[in-house]
Scaffold this motif. Structure first.
Motif, PDB file in Angstrom:
ATOM      1  N   GLY A  44       0.922  -1.270   0.078  1.00  0.00           N
ATOM      2  CA  GLY A  44       0.071   0.061   0.100  1.00  0.00           C
ATOM      3  C   GLY A  44       0.830   1.223   0.158  1.00  0.00           C
ATOM      4  O   GLY A  44       0.645   2.340  -0.806  1.00  0.00           O
ATOM      5  N   GLN A  45       1.916   1.322   0.846  1.00  0.00           N
ATOM      6  CA  GLN A  45       2.864   2.316   1.059  1.00  0.00           C
ATOM      7  C   GLN A  45       3.457   2.680  -0.390  1.00  0.00           C
ATOM      8  O   GLN A  45       3.674   3.831  -0.909  1.00  0.00           O
ATOM      9  N   ALA A  46       3.964   1.629  -1.101  1.00  0.00           N
ATOM     10  CA  ALA A  46       4.790   1.481  -2.090  1.00  0.00           C
ATOM     11  C   ALA A  46       3.935   1.962  -3.205  1.00  0.00           C
ATOM     12  O   ALA A  46       4.370   2.973  -4.151  1.00  0.00           O
ATOM     13  N   LEU A  47       2.715   1.555  -3.556  1.00  0.00           N
ATOM     14  CA  LEU A  47       1.669   2.234  -4.362  1.00  0.00           C
ATOM     15  C   LEU A  47       1.542   3.485  -4.390  1.00  0.00           C
ATOM     16  O   LEU A  47       1.582   4.329  -5.400  1.00  0.00           O
ATOM     17  N   ALA A  48       1.310   4.126  -2.927  1.00  0.00           N
ATOM     18  CA  ALA A  48       1.009   5.331  -2.949  1.00  0.00           C
ATOM     19  C   ALA A  48       2.310   6.297  -3.430  1.00  0.00           C
ATOM     20  O   ALA A  48       2.241   7.291  -4.047  1.00  0.00           O
TER      21      ALA A  48
ATOM     22  N   ALA B 205       3.231   8.933  -6.595  1.00  0.00           N
ATOM     23  CA  ALA B 205       3.611  10.383  -6.556  1.00  0.00           C
ATOM     24  C   ALA B 205       4.937  10.255  -7.431  1.00  0.00           C
ATOM     25  O   ALA B 205       5.165  11.322  -7.887  1.00  0.00           O
ATOM     26  N   MET B 206       5.883   9.293  -7.121  1.00  0.00           N
ATOM     27  CA  MET B 206       7.001   9.282  -7.922  1.00  0.00           C
ATOM     28  C   MET B 206       7.137   9.148  -9.412  1.00  0.00           C
ATOM     29  O   MET B 206       7.966   9.539 -10.195  1.00  0.00           O
ATOM     30  N   PHE B 207       5.908   8.507  -9.864  1.00  0.00           N
ATOM     31  CA  PHE B 207       5.813   8.224 -11.156  1.00  0.00           C
ATOM     32  C   PHE B 207       5.880   9.679 -11.977  1.00  0.00           C
ATOM     33  O   PHE B 207       6.525   9.701 -13.229  1.00  0.00           O
ATOM     34  N   VAL B 208       5.074  10.585 -11.462  1.00  0.00           N
ATOM     35  CA  VAL B 208       5.333  12.036 -12.263  1.00  0.00           C
ATOM     36  C   VAL B 208       6.485  12.432 -12.209  1.00  0.00           C
ATOM     37  O   VAL B 208       7.080  12.976 -13.370  1.00  0.00           O
ATOM     38  N   GLU B 209       7.258  12.511 -11.152  1.00  0.00           N
ATOM     39  CA  GLU B 209       8.634  12.977 -11.004  1.00  0.00           C
ATOM     40  C   GLU B 209       9.582  12.168 -11.932  1.00  0.00           C
ATOM     41  O   GLU B 209      10.521  12.777 -12.758  1.00  0.00           O
ATOM     42  N   ALA B 210       9.244  10.845 -11.791  1.00  0.00           N
ATOM     43  CA  ALA B 210      10.179  10.164 -12.778  1.00  0.00           C
ATOM     44  C   ALA B 210       9.879  10.188 -14.226  1.00  0.00           C
ATOM     45  O   ALA B 210      10.940  10.248 -15.064  1.00  0.00           O
ATOM     46  N   ALA B 211       8.536  10.539 -14.678  1.00  0.00           N
ATOM     47  CA  ALA B 211       8.446  10.942 -15.701  1.00  0.00           C
ATOM     48  C   ALA B 211       9.304  12.110 -16.276  1.00  0.00           C
ATOM     49  O   ALA B 211       9.600  12.397 -17.505  1.00  0.00           O
ATOM     50  N   ARG B 212       9.348  13.069 -15.490  1.00  0.00           N
ATOM     51  CA  ARG B 212      10.108  14.342 -15.764  1.00  0.00           C
ATOM     52  C   ARG B 212      11.376  14.000 -15.724  1.00  0.00           C
ATOM     53  O   ARG B 212      12.281  14.759 -16.521  1.00  0.00           O
ATOM     54  N   ALA B 213      11.908  13.209 -14.771  1.00  0.00           N
ATOM     55  CA  ALA B 213      13.458  12.823 -14.774  1.00  0.00           C
ATOM     56  C   ALA B 213      13.559  12.209 -15.997  1.00  0.00           C
ATOM     57  O   ALA B 213      12.946  11.614 -16.686  1.00  0.00           O
TER      58      ALA B 213
ATOM     59  N   PRO C  11      12.604   5.042   1.347  1.00  0.00           N
ATOM     60  CA  PRO C  11      12.305   5.799   2.597  1.00  0.00           C
ATOM     61  C   PRO C  11      11.100   6.080   3.072  1.00  0.00           C
ATOM     62  O   PRO C  11      10.808   6.383   4.173  1.00  0.00           O
ATOM     63  N   GLY C  12      10.150   6.149   2.194  1.00  0.00           N
ATOM     64  CA  GLY C  12       8.897   6.389   2.596  1.00  0.00           C
ATOM     65  C   GLY C  12       7.993   4.993   3.264  1.00  0.00           C
ATOM     66  O   GLY C  12       7.251   5.291   4.104  1.00  0.00           O
TER      67      GLY C  12
END
Lengths: 263, 511
Positions: A154-158, A162-170, A185-186
């Motif tokens: 659950g935590q990893a999904l959440a 969030a990270m997906f967006v950032e990773a798409a940008r990265a 870390p989360g």
């Protein structure tokens, strides 16, 4: 959740209890007034100056056995929680960060195991493979991993969303890199809290198994087994059951309070 | 003097005295009626006497069935379904005269033909009764002379026959019902007994009701007996105190501590206690090594076992027979407690660095205690035992199957010395799970079971027992001290040395 984490009173009580139990377990040979395995002809004595918690049916000092019992309890508690983590965290991470069929399959697996009642499953497996320290740690670890996996997933999904967006940008970070630097870390605080709760559950369940006769074999100074052995003599020396029972309650409570104080 | 106060005080004293007296008074003479609630740690698998093996099955068998003869409190043989008997001069034929007017609970007549059928069934290879091995060496054939006279033609003179006919092989089963009911007979048995088994809920209880056509005039006094399954003696004691059960047995000296001085409870100790010993497979490694076995024998402190597990109220066992039975031998020599000697023998046996083995530990409190003490005592000389817990329902089956090697065990005494000694120590004994085989012992036991003369038998059994304990197919430990506890309003109870309670003639007064 409204107070700063470090100031929550529950956490400090829990830490104090656990530190106390750990200290007792480590210092057992020095702390215990007598050899916990040595029988004597002073059977079932009530608490006295010679034996602060009295003696058991074989004339052994109850206080010394309770002190040494901390070792088995902590060993099982930490050991089982570790096994549960080693199975549950990777599965949870895999399910939470990878999409598609792997996630669906792992979720089905997790749900299957969660549906089985923990104590009953532990009972059945222990009866089949035999009860000793190693088996108990493994069995309890196997019983406890699903809730951990579910939590981590659950935590990893959440985090992944969030990270997906950032990773798409990265610029093309690999999934492993994302997991290591952003998801983990989360997930860590959740894992830490759940570890503590798992220790608490493992100690309680192993005491229950011992009480039912499926714990570490005699003459082990094991709290659950001691409660069982003392059950026959409640009317004669109640300390024989009450002392190890109180020790289990205190230790279980300590770990649980720490774990929940993280949430 | 204030007469009012004096009067009140006297009344209080009188009332207290009456209450105390009422609480501890033994039941008066026999009273009719009532239900006796028995608490029992029940491991019964069948109530068909032809197949019965478990210890606690006999508690119910002695209610639903009669035997041809019965035991007195000193193991003497007395009449029951057989009123008298005559032994031929050569000892090879015994004619029993039967009680007239007896019917089974299904109406079938009890007569010589029924006796013959019962014995024939037990000796029939296709039926495969565990009692065949007991009867086959003794009984050649059974002959019906007339409805009230039956003759046993013996292979060889045998005094043992009488003791057998007082227990399992002697329970008379209704031939009609047994043949009709087949496998169902195990839970719906039919005998001539004082009580009819009405209902058996496995794991819960057995309900028996008074047999209205019972042949012994005036008996039974009780209307009903319910045998409640108990999880252990502690629960039994608690339920006795609340009045839910009227009788509980298999209590150890520690179990009775809370009820020793209680008003309303009466304790009945049994004089001849169960025999506890440690056994192993003596025909194969590692225990075929005599020095290893002797090391065990010297290492164990049996006096201490008695002190701790029996509060000193049992006795040390040097051999199979306790004092008080006519074949007890006070001159028996056994290995004495000597840890130094044990260590030396262990090294000589080839284990200078110690010896490790698994000790089967059934979930029975006394065995758990004995095993932990054995572990401690043997550990002190370098023998490391790992206690292996096993459910009590599985334990003996594994011993019989041979998958368990080293284990403690216990046995009750039989009415004839041949009983226990043969089944345990003769190479053909059906309970010889130690796989012990000594030709001299076999010869002595074979001879002693054909002789009617008591002094001769005593001498032969003395020699056999000495050989057995020297050979060490097992290490004798202790004779236990055991109690039955009854509510004070239950009357008529007396122990028989086989430790099976006989409830048939009990009564219960009100209160």
């Amino acid at each position: 959740m409204t107070q700063p984490g470090v100031l929550r009173p529950g956490r400090w009580i829990g830490v104090a209890v656990i530190a106390g139990v750990a200290a007792v377990a480590l210092a057992a040979p020095v702390l215990a007034p007598r050899d916990p395995y040595r029988s004597s002809i002073a059977m079932l004595d009530l608490p006295s100056m010679a034996h602060w918690l009295g003696t058991d049916d074989l004339g052994r000092d109850v206080l010394s056995r309770v002190i040494f019992g901390a070792r088995a309890s902590l060993a099982i508690g930490f050991g089982a929680a570790l096994v549960a983590m080693l199975i549950g965290v990777p599965i949870g991470l895999l399910a939470g960060t990878l999409r598609g069929r792997i996630d669906v399959a792992l979720v089905a697996l997790i749900d299957l195991f969660i549906a089985l009642p923990g104590l009953v499953l532990a009972l059945i497996i222990t009866a089949m493979v035999g009860a000793n320290l190693r088996n108990l740690i493994l069995v309890l670890g196997v019983v406890m991993w699903p809730p951990i996996a579910r939590l981590v997933r659950g935590q990893a999904l959440a985090l992944r969303e969030a990270m997906f967006v950032e990773a798409a940008r990265a610029t093309g970070g690999t999934p492993l890199w994302i997991v290591r630097h952003h998801v983990w870390p989360g997930v860590l605080p959740v894992v830490a809290a759940q570890f503590s709760i798992s220790v608490s559950f493992a100690i309680f369940t192993s005491a229950s198994l011992s009480f039912l006769g499926l714990g570490i074999p005699p003459p082990a100074a094991d709290w659950g087994g001691m409660v069982r052995a003392g059950y026959d003599y409640l009317a004669i020396n109640p300390a024989m059951s009450l002392a190890p029972g109180a020790a289990v309650s205190l230790t279980v409570m300590g770990f649980y309070v720490i774990g929940t104080s993280f949430k | 003097m204030r007469s009012v106060a004096m009067g009140r005080r006297q009344a209080l004293v009188g009332l207290t005295g009456a209450l105390l007296a009422g609480g501890t008074a033994q039941a008066a003479g026999p009273t009719r009626g009532g239900t006796l609630n028995v608490g029992l740690d029940n491991d019964a698998k069948t109530y068909d006497p032809i197949f019965s093996v478990q210890f606690t099955e006999r508690h119910v068998l002695y209610l639903a069935f009669n035997t041809l003869v019965k035991y007195g409190p000193d193991f003497s043989i007395r009449p029951e379904l057989a009123t008298s008997w005559e032994t031929a001069p050569d000892g090879k034929r015994i004619v029993f005269t039967l009680q007239p007017g007896v019917t089974f609970q299904d109406g079938t007549k009890f007569d010589a033909a029924a006796v013959k059928w019962n014995i024939d069934q037990r000796m029939d290879k296709t039926v495969n009764s565990p009692q065949r091995q007991l009867l086959e060496p003794i009984v050649a054939s059974v002959e019906v002379i007339d409805p009230l006279h039956v003759a046993f033609n013996l292979v060889t003179p045998s005094p043992v026959l009488f003791s057998l006919l007082g227990e399992r092989p002697g329970f008379m089963v209704s031939p009609t019902a047994w043949q009709q009911r087949g496998a169902e007979f195990a839970s719906q048995p039919v005998g001539t007994g004082a009580f009819v088994l009405k209902q058996w809920t496995r794991g819960s209880q057995v309900v028996l009701e008074r047999n209205p056509t019972y042949w012994q005039a005036g008996l039974p006094y009780l209307d009903r007996i319910v045998v409640h399954d108990l999880a252990g003696s502690v629960i039994g004691v608690q339920r006795l105190l609340t009045g839910e059960v009227d009788y509980v047995d298999q209590l150890t000296p520690t179990d009775v501590l809370p009820i020793e001085k209680r008003a309303g409870i009466v304790l009945k100790p049994i004089k001849v206690g169960r025999w506890y010993f440690l056994q192993w497979h003596v025909n194969a490694a590692p225990f075929d090594n005599a020095k290893l076995r002797q090391a065990f024998a010297h290492a164990i402190d049996r006096e201490r076992l008695n002190e701790i597990t029996m509060r000193g109220q049992g006795s040390v066992s040097d051999g199979p027979t306790p004092e008080g039975l006519w074949w007890y031998d006070p001159n028996l020599k056994f290995y004495q407690h000597d840890p130094a000697r044990a260590k030396a023998l262990l090294a000589e046996a080839g284990y200078p660095n110690g010896f490790e083995y698994e000790l089967s530990t059934p979930q029975v409190t006394v065995f758990q205690q004995i095993n932990q003490l054995l572990q401690e005592q043997l550990g002190a000389v370098g023998i490391k035992l790992r206690l292996q817990p096993v459910a009590s329902s599985e334990w003996y089956a594994r011993v019989v199957a041979g998958t368990t090697n080293l284990t403690p065990t216990r046995w009750t005494q039989r009415a004839d010395p041949d009983g226990l000694l043969y089944i345990l120590f003769h190479s053909k004994g059906f309970a010889n799970t130690m796989k012990y085989r000594n030709e001299r012992v076999d010869a002595l036991l074979d001879q002693a079971r054909t002789v009617y003369d008591i002094p001769t038998r005593k001498r032969l059994y003395g020699e056999a027992q000495q050989q057995i304990v020297t050979d060490l197919p097992m290490v004798p430990l202790i004779f236990g001290a055991e109690y039955a506890a009854l509510r004070a309003n239950v009357g008529g109870f007396e122990w028989i040395p086989d430790e099976i309670p006989r409830f048939r003639e009990l009564w219960k007064t009100a209160g």
